[in-house]
Design a protein around this motif. Structure first.
Motif, PDB file in Angstrom:
ATOM      1  N   GLY A   1      -2.292   2.712   7.365  1.00 56.29           N
ATOM      2  CA  GLY A   1      -1.965   1.425   6.764  1.00 56.29           C
ATOM      3  C   GLY A   1      -1.000   1.454   5.599  1.00 56.29           C
ATOM      4  N   ALA A   2      -0.366   2.590   5.326  1.00 55.70           N
ATOM      5  CA  ALA A   2       0.606   2.656   4.230  1.00 55.70           C
ATOM      6  C   ALA A   2       1.863   1.868   4.595  1.00 55.70           C
ATOM      7  CB  ALA A   2       0.972   4.104   3.924  1.00 55.70           C
TER       8      ALA A   2
ATOM      9  N   THR B   1       0.842  -1.190   0.000  1.00 55.54           N
ATOM     10  CA  THR B   1       0.000   0.000   0.000  1.00 55.54           C
ATOM     11  C   THR B   1       0.878   1.240   0.000  1.00 55.54           C
ATOM     12  OG1 THR B   1      -1.837  -1.073   1.155  1.00 55.54           O
ATOM     13  CG2 THR B   1      -1.717   1.324   1.286  1.00 55.54           C
ATOM     14  N   LEU B   2       0.653   2.111  -0.963  1.00 58.30           N
ATOM     15  CA  LEU B   2       1.414   3.343  -1.100  1.00 58.30           C
ATOM     16  C   LEU B   2       0.731   4.481  -0.365  1.00 58.30           C
ATOM     17  CD1 LEU B   2       3.502   5.305  -2.435  1.00 58.30           C
ATOM     18  CD2 LEU B   2       1.941   5.407  -4.394  1.00 58.30           C
TER      19      LEU B   2
ATOM     20  N   SER C   1      -3.418  -0.121  -4.194  1.00 55.79           N
ATOM     21  CA  SER C   1      -3.886   0.390  -2.904  1.00 55.79           C
ATOM     22  C   SER C   1      -3.109   1.660  -2.582  1.00 55.79           C
ATOM     23  CB  SER C   1      -3.652  -0.664  -1.812  1.00 55.79           C
ATOM     24  OG  SER C   1      -4.030  -0.174  -0.547  1.00 55.79           O
ATOM     25  N   ILE C   2      -3.821   2.790  -2.503  1.00 60.60           N
ATOM     26  CA  ILE C   2      -3.186   4.100  -2.315  1.00 60.60           C
ATOM     27  C   ILE C   2      -3.926   4.883  -1.227  1.00 60.60           C
ATOM     28  CG2 ILE C   2      -2.652   6.322  -3.396  1.00 60.60           C
ATOM     29  CD1 ILE C   2      -2.547   4.874  -6.091  1.00 60.60           C
ATOM     30  N   ILE C   3      -3.164   5.488  -0.337  1.00 58.71           N
ATOM     31  CA  ILE C   3      -3.726   6.364   0.696  1.00 58.71           C
ATOM     32  C   ILE C   3      -3.105   7.749   0.516  1.00 58.71           C
ATOM     33  CG2 ILE C   3      -3.976   6.777   3.172  1.00 58.71           C
ATOM     34  CD1 ILE C   3      -3.465   3.736   3.539  1.00 58.71           C
TER      35      ILE C   3
ATOM     36  N   ALA D   1       7.399   4.484  -7.854  1.00 55.92           N
ATOM     37  CA  ALA D   1       6.420   4.081  -6.846  1.00 55.92           C
ATOM     38  C   ALA D   1       5.658   2.823  -7.257  1.00 55.92           C
ATOM     39  CB  ALA D   1       5.444   5.228  -6.601  1.00 55.92           C
ATOM     40  N   VAL D   2       5.300   2.729  -8.539  1.00 55.76           N
ATOM     41  CA  VAL D   2       4.602   1.534  -9.009  1.00 55.76           C
ATOM     42  C   VAL D   2       5.494   0.305  -8.913  1.00 55.76           C
ATOM     43  CG1 VAL D   2       3.528   0.433 -11.022  1.00 55.76           C
ATOM     44  CG2 VAL D   2       3.002   2.818 -10.469  1.00 55.76           C
ATOM     45  N   THR D   3       6.768   0.470  -9.251  1.00 54.03           N
ATOM     46  CA  THR D   3       7.711  -0.630  -9.095  1.00 54.03           C
ATOM     47  C   THR D   3       7.760  -1.103  -7.644  1.00 54.03           C
ATOM     48  OG1 THR D   3       9.090   0.097 -10.946  1.00 54.03           O
ATOM     49  CG2 THR D   3      10.148  -1.301  -9.301  1.00 54.03           C
ATOM     50  N   ALA D   4       7.780  -0.145  -6.705  1.00 58.83           N
ATOM     51  CA  ALA D   4       7.826  -0.490  -5.286  1.00 58.83           C
ATOM     52  C   ALA D   4       6.518  -1.147  -4.814  1.00 58.83           C
ATOM     53  CB  ALA D   4       8.112   0.759  -4.453  1.00 58.83           C
ATOM     54  N   ILE D   5       5.391  -0.689  -5.340  1.00 57.40           N
ATOM     55  CA  ILE D   5       4.099  -1.298  -4.995  1.00 57.40           C
ATOM     56  C   ILE D   5       4.099  -2.767  -5.356  1.00 57.40           C
ATOM     57  CG2 ILE D   5       1.655  -1.397  -5.655  1.00 57.40           C
ATOM     58  CD1 ILE D   5       1.730   1.658  -5.906  1.00 57.40           C
TER      59      ILE D   5
END
Length: 231
Positions: free
Chosen positions: A75-76, A3-4, A37-39, A225-229
């Protein structure tokens, strides 16, 4: 899938762009019809600029750490600060953050290194252009940073904080920014230019220049960020 957390609102226009591009980048890599999943915790860019102008680095650090703590409690698993200027206190913030952070500067440096660039220009707020943040990070990779002349810095900064942060995109401003980049190419021999303000993506993100590589920090940060997700 992680979750980012996005520390956004710094400013809000580019935060909206971040969210849109994150969804698009994720869907390009994941074809099952799902979404990441993004907050998002939206902060106040005026408060940030007030502290930067006052050189209140301790206050800025506390402000950002507080925002990250809220993302952590929500929850990130990790977070990004969706702006360049707050990265002036990135190391201090990261050392106090309860979740890992993904640096826009490091991601941009990695992209410039991959492209084989050796001299790049930097546009952004005056605070960012005059800081050692980008020069120090890029020098470790053997890349030199060039900033605009003083009057050009004033122009870029003014347009950034009075127009772009507020979502005002004028054709004459775009021409003025491109003219600044062209002068840096002619005067300094830059091979690329860092769009070191996430709102610069709004006005220069569609530019294709065969002589100067545009390093769009918003898009680069999104890709990282997408790579890390997905990791």
């Amino acid at each position: 899938m992680k979750t980012l957390g996005i520390l956004g609102g710094l400013g809000p226009e580019s935060t909206m762009l971040y969210y849109k591009w994150l969804i698009l980048a994720y869907r390009k890599r994941v074809s099952n019809g799902g979404y990441p999943s993004i907050i998002i915790n939206s902060m106040d860019v005026k408060e940030l600029l007030k502290m930067v102008e006052a050189n209140d680095w301790a206050g800025l650090t506390q402000y950002l750490v507080g925002g990250l703590d809220r993302l952590s409690r929500a929850g990130a698993d990790f977070a990004i600060i969706a702006a360049n200027t707050p990265h002036l206190v990135f190391d201090a913030v990261q050392s106090r953050s309860s979740i890992p952070l993904l640096s826009i500067v490091d991601a941009t440096c990695a992209r410039a290194t991959k492209l084989g660039l050796k001299k790049v220009g930097l546009l952004g707020t005056r605070f960012l252009m005059q800081a050692k943040l980008y020069p120090q990070a890029f020098s470790r990779a053997g890349i030199s940073i060039v900033i605009p002349e003083e009057d050009e810095q004033g122009y870029v900064h003014d347009k950034y904080v009075t127009e772009l942060v507020n979502g005002i995109l004028l054709p004459e401003t775009k021409r003025g920014l491109l003219a600044t980049i062209a002068r840096m190419k002619s005067r300094n021999g830059i091979e690329g230019v860092i769009l070191g303000g996430t709102e610069l993506s709004l006005i220069l993100g569609d530019v294709i220049d065969e002589e100067v590589v545009f390093l769009d920090t918003t898009r680069i940060h999104v890709d990282a960020a997408v790579t890390a997700i997905l990791s």
